[in-house]
Write an enzyme that holds these catalytic residues in place. Sequence first.
Site, PDB file in Angstrom:
ATOM      1  N   HIS A  62      -0.161   9.353  -9.179  1.00 52.92           N
ATOM      2  CA  HIS A  62       0.416  10.300 -10.142  1.00 52.92           C
ATOM      3  C   HIS A  62       1.360   9.621 -11.139  1.00 52.92           C
ATOM      4  O   HIS A  62       1.907  10.301 -12.022  1.00 52.92           O
ATOM      5  CB  HIS A  62       1.183  11.399  -9.402  1.00 52.92           C
ATOM      6  CG  HIS A  62       2.483  10.918  -8.834  1.00 52.92           C
ATOM      7  ND1 HIS A  62       2.546  10.045  -7.767  1.00 52.92           N
ATOM      8  CD2 HIS A  62       3.765  11.169  -9.195  1.00 52.92           C
ATOM      9  CE1 HIS A  62       3.803   9.789  -7.497  1.00 52.92           C
ATOM     10  NE2 HIS A  62       4.565  10.464  -8.342  1.00 52.92           N
ATOM     11  N   CYS A 194      14.325   4.908  -3.363  1.00 53.10           N
ATOM     12  CA  CYS A 194      14.047   6.241  -3.902  1.00 53.10           C
ATOM     13  C   CYS A 194      14.345   6.174  -5.391  1.00 53.10           C
ATOM     14  O   CYS A 194      14.180   5.118  -6.002  1.00 53.10           O
ATOM     15  CB  CYS A 194      14.877   7.305  -3.171  1.00 53.10           C
ATOM     16  SG  CYS A 194      16.636   6.959  -3.205  1.00 53.10           S
TER      17      CYS A 194
END
EC number: 2.7.1.211
Length: 654
Positions: A62, A194
């Site tokens: 994605h 992250c």
Amino acid sequence: MNKQALISITAPASGKLLTLSKVPDPVFSQGLMGQGFAIEPNSSDIVAPVSGTVTLVSDTKHAFGIKTNDGADILVHLGIDTVELKGAPFEVLIKQGDIVTSGQSVVKMNLKMIQDAGKSTTVILAVTNSNDILNDLMITGTSEVKGGQIVAVMNVKETENQTTTKSGNKYDQLATEIIKNVGGAENINSLIHCITRLRFYLKDESKANTAVIENLDGVITVAKAGGQYQVVIGQAVVDVYDAVIKQIGPGFTNDAATAEAVAQTTKDAKKVHGVWPNVKQGVNNFIGVLTASMIPIIGILAGSGILKGILAALTGFKVLSATSGTYVILNAVGDATFYFLPVVLGFTAAKKLGSDPIVLGIVGGILIYPQIVTLAGKASTASTNFLGVPTTLVSYVSSVFPIIVAAWLGKYVEKFLKKIIPTYLRSVFVPILEALILSLVIFIGVGPIVTVISKGLSAGLVSIYNFSPALSGLILGGLYQTMVIFGLHWGLIPIVINDIATNGHSYINSILSITMVAQGGAVLAVFLKTKNKKLKEMSLAAAISAFCGVTEPALYGVNLKYKRVFVVASIASAIGGALTGFLRVDNYALSGALIGFPAFITPGVGIGSNFYGYLISHYATLLISVVLVYLFGYTDKMLAKRNDPMNVENVKVA
């Protein structure tokens, strides 16, 4: 010799061009991933927006990243929450390490499958290292664009004979220091990241030198949660992660866990909704800017405060005359930092907020221009107008809040001016027009508002004092330092000056003195409790400065930074203020705190009941503040939570 490079960005898809602010994803819309734009696609073809090397193709397909030859890191994110679809809607035609050219087909995106899954198809482009390399990003495309069409231009900083290696060297050096201080590669089990943090799984966390890592240039803070040793980096986390992996080897990676962490923290960020979370985030951002802008000058503020306190004591005991040359020179040394605070803060706040530091420094100078300060000091001349628009002039000497507002607005004003002024005229007209606009916003907008509010508060507090000195002390003691932050305290100062000049004393100044002691006691408690060497040094200097009557180092260096400290200190201040009002402690000079004790000796009487009331109220407040903050206001665990640019990550640790 510095030069600039212009890089064109083409639309990665055909469709409707959007600004990032309109993207329903706070991670992108708030610019946390860098400057960029978005497109609502109407076709399945996704093309490379720039030429360069493919640095990332996510496992879930994605998102992909490209680094240009000029060092710009471009992230293209296909849809919102599409990570949950595990790659099904995407056919990826590239792989990491490929060289691509602008307009080259790189992904096929099944729009219907994404829509059927209830997800947004919005294609988002972000320059993830915007802060490091971009002067600005100009959107040139219209509302409807074609894939491969130029829609934006990056103005990239570049130094002669240095391109991407400069950025690489910086991250390589930071990576080396981080690896060394987590205990070396031999102490690392694995590493993921992250959207803002490196997340180490260490064999022995006790081997990590947290104090050193926290003070590295490029590291915001360190947090420990969920069995992870988390080094908060911010937008450049991917660059630092890549640099660390390059040094310790790919065997330490876990791509699946990294993808999960990124997805989870992105999802947690989007959970922040409603009025209260937004208000809370706004307050946190405001306090973050205040403290970050103040940190570079905390040391000299504390030293200046101590010097001013010593001078106050010397003049109070008649050792030094306020008219002597010695006093005048020493007072100038101690007072200059405070007098010119808007100039200094204009520069530091602009660097924090992305405005032009030189222009904001000039705006600070305009706010304290001598003639304006003189006019503002007299009721007969404070009310004036600008081109027929009425305004009330205010003295911004030593002020904080107005210049922070100007610095925040500065980048938007500058961006607007650059859009309407031709390139060949910008160097002359953009700075002066920006300075003019920002100054007028303060003079015509902020100044009158602050004046009305501060006068209203002052009148109310005086009325309350006339009704009940103890109640007035409780309220004023609890609120005064908050009033200082927003510049609302200036309404009280003329009342204090008038009381002393007319009556020879001021009850109100006694309460204001208490607030200084309470803030000083709070940082003294932090000094006594913390094991962090840097914070201990700052806290001690700030405490001494507050006891000398200058609370800025305590407020902006420590107490506001760790918000609970400020809240608890304000509670102690309220209690001390109530005690001061109850005892009707009087003040006989424009001095206070602990070093200003001569100002509480009653003229013609000497040491008596008023001075004893001063000792009881001030040292009781000191004791209350130290004890409350030590027990309830501060813990070293708060060090790991400060200044994280992605507070939402505290919601849940993936």
